[in-house]
Scaffold this motif. Structure first.
Motif, PDB file in Angstrom:
ATOM      1  N   THR A   1      24.018 -50.168  -0.682  1.00 41.93           N
ATOM      2  CA  THR A   1      23.581 -51.068  -1.658  1.00 41.93           C
ATOM      3  C   THR A   1      21.936 -50.807  -1.523  1.00 41.93           C
TER       4      THR A   1
ATOM      5  N   ALA B   1      18.348 -52.435  -3.057  1.00 46.22           N
ATOM      6  CA  ALA B   1      17.672 -53.548  -3.743  1.00 46.22           C
ATOM      7  C   ALA B   1      16.068 -53.290  -3.649  1.00 46.22           C
TER       8      ALA B   1
ATOM      9  N   THR C   1      27.782 -57.990 -11.416  1.00 45.21           N
ATOM     10  CA  THR C   1      27.392 -57.432 -10.418  1.00 45.21           C
ATOM     11  C   THR C   1      28.304 -57.860  -9.059  1.00 45.21           C
TER      12      THR C   1
ATOM     13  N   LEU D   1      20.232 -53.872  -9.220  1.00 44.76           N
ATOM     14  CA  LEU D   1      20.736 -53.643  -7.680  1.00 44.76           C
ATOM     15  C   LEU D   1      21.571 -52.236  -7.965  1.00 44.76           C
TER      16      LEU D   1
ATOM     17  N   THR E   1      23.260 -54.295   3.296  1.00 45.37           N
ATOM     18  CA  THR E   1      22.325 -53.761   2.255  1.00 45.37           C
ATOM     19  C   THR E   1      21.161 -53.114   2.783  1.00 45.37           C
TER      20      THR E   1
END
Length: 199
Positions: free
Chosen positions: A181, A183, A162, A192, A1
């Protein structure tokens, strides 16, 4: 992420993932391209895509709610975008409604999941149709094309959807796709953004 740098924290605001999604997509679109808004909603991404592709491009915008397409059509009318085709269909069926001549030539696909702002919040995108839509639309992206998926985890069913999307993207072959990803923070209820680039 990838954790976003909170560039707007001094002003008390979180980074807008909607803006980031558009920035990501803008980087691969040139005038005349074919693009898809899989969730037309209020028309924000549809109008954005139409502006990127220009009069010689083609935008397909899908939504299951007539109200969403009416709002999108109004915005397009105000902006004089005539190269957009609005389709009152489930995005899971989108690939069957896009001419085969465009398959493998789509520059970008955008998803903005959840519910239509300003309407019935019980009418939301669903994991099963969303995952089918993502799978089929990734198959018609051109090499270098990008699909962005903005997921909202705070409403009922949003976290489940999600999770299903993340599982689906995690299973994509790394030789064919790059998944990133984003966030705004570590709160599991915040939106997200997932970005998929086709090699």
């Amino acid at each position: 992420t990838k954790q976003l740098v909170d560039i707007e924290s001094k002003h008390g605001r979180e980074p807008r993932l909607t803006t980031l999604a558009q920035d990501i997509v803008r980087s691969v679109i040139t005038p005349g391209d074919i693009v898809i808004d899989a969730t037309a909603g209020n028309g924000n991404d549809t109008c954005f895509l139409a502006g990127c592709t220009g009069a010689d491009g083609k935008v397909f915008a899908f939504d299951v709610q007539r109200l969403a397409l009416q709002r999108t059509a109004k915005r397009l009318s105000d902006m004089q975008h005539e190269q957009v085709e609005l389709l009152l269909h489930d995005h899971a069926k989108a690939v069957n409604l896009i001419p085969a001549t465009y398959h493998g030539k789509v520059a970008a696909v955008m998803f903005n999941l959840g519910y239509l702002p300003g309407s019935d919040q019980n009418k939301t995108t669903l994991p099963s149709s969303t995952c089918r839509a993502i799978s089929s639309l990734l198959s018609i992206l051109r090499p270098g094309g990008i699909c962005t998926i903005l997921c909202y985890r705070g409403h009922p069913g949003g976290a489940e959807e999600t999770s299903k999307v993340e599982e689906q993207l995690a299973a994509l072959p790394v030789t064919d796709f790059l998944v990133e990803t984003y966030a705004a923070n570590k709160d599991e209820k915040t939106p997200l953004l997932l970005s998929v680039t086709k090699h």
